[in-house]
Design a protein around this motif. Structure first.
Motif, PDB file in Angstrom:
ATOM      1  N   LYS A 185       6.938  -1.041   5.243  1.00 27.83           N
ATOM      2  CA  LYS A 185       7.427   0.160   5.925  1.00 27.83           C
ATOM      3  C   LYS A 185       6.834   1.437   5.354  1.00 27.83           C
ATOM      4  CE  LYS A 185      11.829   0.383   5.738  1.00 27.83           C
ATOM      5  NZ  LYS A 185      13.290   0.397   5.869  1.00 27.83           N
ATOM      6  N   PHE A 186       6.340   1.344   4.113  1.00 27.90           N
ATOM      7  CA  PHE A 186       5.940   2.571   3.437  1.00 27.90           C
ATOM      8  C   PHE A 186       4.458   2.830   3.624  1.00 27.90           C
ATOM      9  CE2 PHE A 186       9.484   1.295   0.412  1.00 27.90           C
ATOM     10  CZ  PHE A 186      10.416   1.981   1.162  1.00 27.90           C
ATOM     11  N   ASP A 187       4.148   4.104   3.528  1.00 25.72           N
ATOM     12  CA  ASP A 187       2.782   4.530   3.719  1.00 25.72           C
ATOM     13  C   ASP A 187       2.239   4.945   2.350  1.00 25.72           C
ATOM     14  OD1 ASP A 187       0.464   5.760   4.651  1.00 25.72           O
ATOM     15  OD2 ASP A 187       1.507   7.693   4.831  1.00 25.72           O
ATOM     16  N   TYR A 240       6.836 -16.891  -5.109  1.00 20.41           N
ATOM     17  CA  TYR A 240       7.015 -15.495  -4.727  1.00 20.41           C
ATOM     18  C   TYR A 240       6.049 -14.682  -5.574  1.00 20.41           C
ATOM     19  CZ  TYR A 240       9.626 -11.571  -2.740  1.00 20.41           C
ATOM     20  OH  TYR A 240      10.008 -10.465  -2.028  1.00 20.41           O
ATOM     21  N   ALA A 241       5.256 -13.848  -4.912  1.00 19.01           N
ATOM     22  CA  ALA A 241       4.267 -13.054  -5.633  1.00 19.01           C
ATOM     23  C   ALA A 241       4.600 -11.587  -5.473  1.00 19.01           C
ATOM     24  CB  ALA A 241       2.870 -13.327  -5.097  1.00 19.01           C
ATOM     25  N   VAL A 242       4.522 -10.853  -6.550  1.00 19.12           N
ATOM     26  CA  VAL A 242       4.698  -9.399  -6.483  1.00 19.12           C
ATOM     27  C   VAL A 242       3.536  -8.752  -7.232  1.00 19.12           C
ATOM     28  CG1 VAL A 242       7.197  -9.552  -6.388  1.00 19.12           C
ATOM     29  CG2 VAL A 242       6.083  -9.212  -8.562  1.00 19.12           C
ATOM     30  N   GLU A 243       3.362  -7.474  -6.956  1.00 15.79           N
ATOM     31  CA  GLU A 243       2.315  -6.728  -7.647  1.00 15.79           C
ATOM     32  C   GLU A 243       2.910  -6.070  -8.879  1.00 15.79           C
ATOM     33  OE1 GLU A 243      -0.883  -6.668  -6.715  1.00 15.79           O
ATOM     34  OE2 GLU A 243      -1.553  -5.244  -8.235  1.00 15.79           O
ATOM     35  N   GLY A 244       2.520  -6.539 -10.041  1.00 20.67           N
ATOM     36  CA  GLY A 244       2.990  -5.918 -11.273  1.00 20.67           C
ATOM     37  C   GLY A 244       2.032  -4.822 -11.691  1.00 20.67           C
ATOM     38  N   ALA A 245       2.361  -4.171 -12.801  1.00 24.27           N
ATOM     39  CA  ALA A 245       1.497  -3.096 -13.281  1.00 24.27           C
ATOM     40  C   ALA A 245       0.147  -3.643 -13.725  1.00 24.27           C
ATOM     41  CB  ALA A 245       2.167  -2.368 -14.434  1.00 24.27           C
ATOM     42  N   PRO A 296       2.649  -8.160   2.288  1.00 25.11           N
ATOM     43  CA  PRO A 296       3.760  -7.223   2.049  1.00 25.11           C
ATOM     44  C   PRO A 296       5.092  -7.955   1.919  1.00 25.11           C
ATOM     45  CG  PRO A 296       2.544  -6.650   4.039  1.00 25.11           C
ATOM     46  CD  PRO A 296       2.019  -7.954   3.573  1.00 25.11           C
ATOM     47  N   TYR A 297       5.656  -7.888   0.729  1.00 24.82           N
ATOM     48  CA  TYR A 297       6.966  -8.495   0.501  1.00 24.82           C
ATOM     49  C   TYR A 297       7.989  -7.372   0.586  1.00 24.82           C
ATOM     50  CZ  TYR A 297       5.703  -6.770  -4.129  1.00 24.82           C
ATOM     51  OH  TYR A 297       5.292  -5.996  -5.162  1.00 24.82           O
ATOM     52  N   SER A 298       9.239  -7.772   0.713  1.00 26.70           N
ATOM     53  CA  SER A 298      10.332  -6.807   0.766  1.00 26.70           C
ATOM     54  C   SER A 298      10.058  -5.745   1.834  1.00 26.70           C
ATOM     55  CB  SER A 298      10.500  -6.194  -0.614  1.00 26.70           C
ATOM     56  OG  SER A 298      11.471  -5.192  -0.600  1.00 26.70           O
ATOM     57  N   ASP A 315      -4.310  -5.706  -3.346  1.00 18.03           N
ATOM     58  CA  ASP A 315      -2.984  -5.349  -3.841  1.00 18.03           C
ATOM     59  C   ASP A 315      -1.974  -6.194  -3.090  1.00 18.03           C
ATOM     60  OD1 ASP A 315      -0.458  -4.048  -4.235  1.00 18.03           O
ATOM     61  OD2 ASP A 315      -1.580  -2.349  -5.028  1.00 18.03           O
ATOM     62  N   THR A 316      -1.122  -6.888  -3.833  1.00 17.03           N
ATOM     63  CA  THR A 316      -0.149  -7.766  -3.184  1.00 17.03           C
ATOM     64  C   THR A 316       0.782  -6.979  -2.276  1.00 17.03           C
ATOM     65  OG1 THR A 316      -0.211  -8.920  -5.287  1.00 17.03           O
ATOM     66  CG2 THR A 316       1.353  -9.724  -3.673  1.00 17.03           C
TER      67      THR A 316
END
Ligand code: SF4
Ligand code: SF4
Lengths: 167, 385
Positions: free
Chosen positions: B260-262, B320-325, B254-256, B248-249
């Motif tokens: 910080k999140f769990d 820039y890579a993000v995790e999409g649906a 970890p971007y952004s 999972d990207t």
């Protein structure tokens, strides 16, 4: 397949059937969530973007804040806005009819006419963001029906005058 | 008019591999919605032996809209609305990937509040995408009721997003340096109320559909894919997580503020359609967890950094890579210092996920191919771009 397995399968199958029927039956007794358009309308569209409209000046709401700089026209990705201003008259041609040209024009600080072609607009908001005097905003008019696409070329100055009169 | 010449047939590049074979029962079938007015036009050429699929080949390009070319013709700002239309179901992730790439290129920092809002709206959008997939997949399998329940919940969610962005589907909400406008006052309580509501609905989803014998019969052991195959085709998102690799990207790079999140990354090792189904159902909960954390301590401050009105990033390139649906979305922007991008490359996860279909469908029944195709969660406009 042994007999006990057969029974087990029949049991799980019947169980899912009744669980499913129970859930749909419960939902059936709940109040309806849809409305019958056009007899009724939903009430959650106030934040939905309609076409862009002009914002009037505080002291005179029928005159737009717009300073005819033409920035919004340049920012729009789909070329839907046209802001027209009188072209400065050349020397020696003072009595020729006033021609309208795209903003910015020298000597014009207010637009002569503002049109938006809603058929092309993607409601992206780049125009409203670019405007230096915040003269553009989204209207809340999501129900628009027309038989001809020319009707989607909306005269925003006339709309602003109408709004000022109604208010 | 010229008579139809069968000798010309093999010259058609899309049918060249489908020549008459030794089996008598062989049948060529075009599967998929192909009418120009449908929203996702996909054609899959199937070679059938009786009811069994011998070969499957997707034919793409029916709704190619030249997004990458358009990027070269427009300024950086003007290309933003296009991102909402690449994948109309998870528009926020595409918004983010493009905005992120340009920010990296131009060196724009996003304020903390902007990041939190971005996370919240992207996860809300992910839930709406998964809910729609859930309804549509079950519709493909012949169950009509679930999509009604899914849309009922999705409407609440779209109301929240509409209050923030002004649109219900094709969002164009991100800007370089943050988001277009700040969220309304009641955004956080509404999000929390929604996640609570969705959590209370999930047991009903499980009873109605997940535990249903018919669904299990249509999904379990169908379209099994091992993790090697998934890796070879570059499958990402729930498709590879259904094969047992928790990639999972959001966790891997970890971007952004995701670091910080769990949250838990669901993964199932069976690799069949049911595993992919379960991953998505679990991701609904994961997204709820992230939303709760993102909005419950929404930092104060500006939601957007000041970005110049005409953006001219320095020469260079950025990814820039993000995790999409549907998996890993990547945007690669190259600048030559001018007001327009020199080149923009969009990496759509659906393209790789669709490619696996040729392997998965071989040897299965035609009816199972529908189930496999649905379990890959394809959005064709994203694949064709
Ligand atoms: S909302 Fe976007 S497309 Fe519509 S007029 Fe403004 S800039 Fe143009
Ligand atoms: S950007 Fe604003 S001030 Fe300039 S022409 Fe457009 S509406 Fe008028």
């Amino acid at each position: 397949m042994s007999v006990s397995e057969l029974f087990e399968e029949a049991y799980t199958g019947l169980k899912s059937l009744f669980v499913g029927l129970g859930i749909t039956g419960k939902a059936f007794c709940q109040p309806q969530v849809t409305v019958i358009y056009p007899k009724q309308e939903v009430d959650n569209l106030s934040t939905f973007r309609g076409h862009v409209e002009l914002v009037g000046k505080e002291d005179d709401p029928s005159v737009p804040r717009c300073v005819a700089c033409g920035a919004c026209v340049k920012a729009c990705p789909s070329d839907c806005l046209s802001i027209l201003c009188p072209v400065p008259v050349k020397e020696g041609q003072e009595d020729a009819p006033v021609a309208m040209g795209p903003a910015p024009q020298k000597g014009s600080k207010t637009p002569g006419a503002v049109f938006v072609d809603f058929a092309l607009c993607s409601l992206c908001g780049q125009c409203a963001k670019t405007c230096p005097v915040d003269s553009l905003r989204f209207s809340d008019n999501p129900y628009m029906v027309a038989l001809d696409r020319k009707e989607f070329r909306i005269d925003l100055m006339a709309r602003l005058k109408r709004q000022a009169e109604e208010a | 008019m010229q008579a139809f010449d069968t000798a010309q047939l093999p010259r058609d590049p899309s049918s060249v591999r489908f020549e008459p074979g030794p089996t008598e029962d062989k049948l060529i079938l075009s599967m998929g919605p192909q009418h120009p007015s449908t929203h996702g036009v996909l054609r899959i050429l199937l070679e059938l032996d009786g009811e069994y699929i011998v070969r499957a080949e997707p034919v793409l390009g029916y709704i190619h809209r030249m997004h990458e070319w358009m990027a070269e013709q427009k300024t950086y700002f003007q290309f933003m609305p296009n991102m909402g239309r690449v994948d109309y179901l998870h528009a926020m992730a595409w918004n983010w990937a493009y905005a992120g790439a340009v920010e990296r290129l131009a060196g724009i920092e996003v304020p903390e509040r902007g990041e939190h809002i971005r996370v919240a709206v992207t996860e809300l959008n992910r839930i709406s995408s998964h809910l729609l997939w859930w309804g549509a997949y079950l519709l493909d399998l012949g169950a009509f009721t679930p999509i009604m329940y899914a849309f009922d919940d999705r409407e609440i969610l779209l109301d929240i997003l509409q209050a923030v962005t002004g649109s219900r589907l094709t969002y164009s909400y991100f800007t370089f340096g943050g988001v277009y406008n700040d969220v309304p006052e009641d955004f956080a309580p509404r999000c929390l109320a929604f996640t609570k509501h969705l959590r209370s609905r999930l047991p009903m989803y499980r009873d109605l559909v997940t535990d249903n014998v018919i669904l299990r019969g249509r999904c379990e052991g169908i379209g099994e894919m091992d993790v090697d195959l998934a890796r070879r085709y570059g499958a990402t998102g729930p498709v590879i997580r259904g094969s047992g690799a928790p990639v999972d990207t959001r966790r891997a790079e970890p971007y952004s503020v995701y670091g910080k999140f769990d949250f838990r990354i669901p993964a199932y090792s069976q690799g069949d359609a049911m595993a992919r189904y379960m991953v998505r159902m679990d991701e609904l909960e994961t997204s709820c967890d992230i939303i709760d954390q993102a909005v419950s301590n929404l930092p104060d401050g500006p939601c957007s950094a000041k970005a110049p009105k005409t953006l001219k990033p320095p020469k260079g390139e950025a990814c820039y890579a993000v995790e999409g649906a549907r998996g890993k979305i990547l945007v690669h922007v190259r600048s030559d210092g001018g007001p327009k991008p020199y080149r923009v490359k969009l990496r759509a996860p659906g393209f790789s996920n669709l490619s696996v279909f040729c392997e998965l469908a071989r040897g299965t029944l035609l009816a199972d191919a529908v189930s496999i195709l649905g379990s890959l969660d394809l959005v064709i406009p994203e694949i064709d771009r």
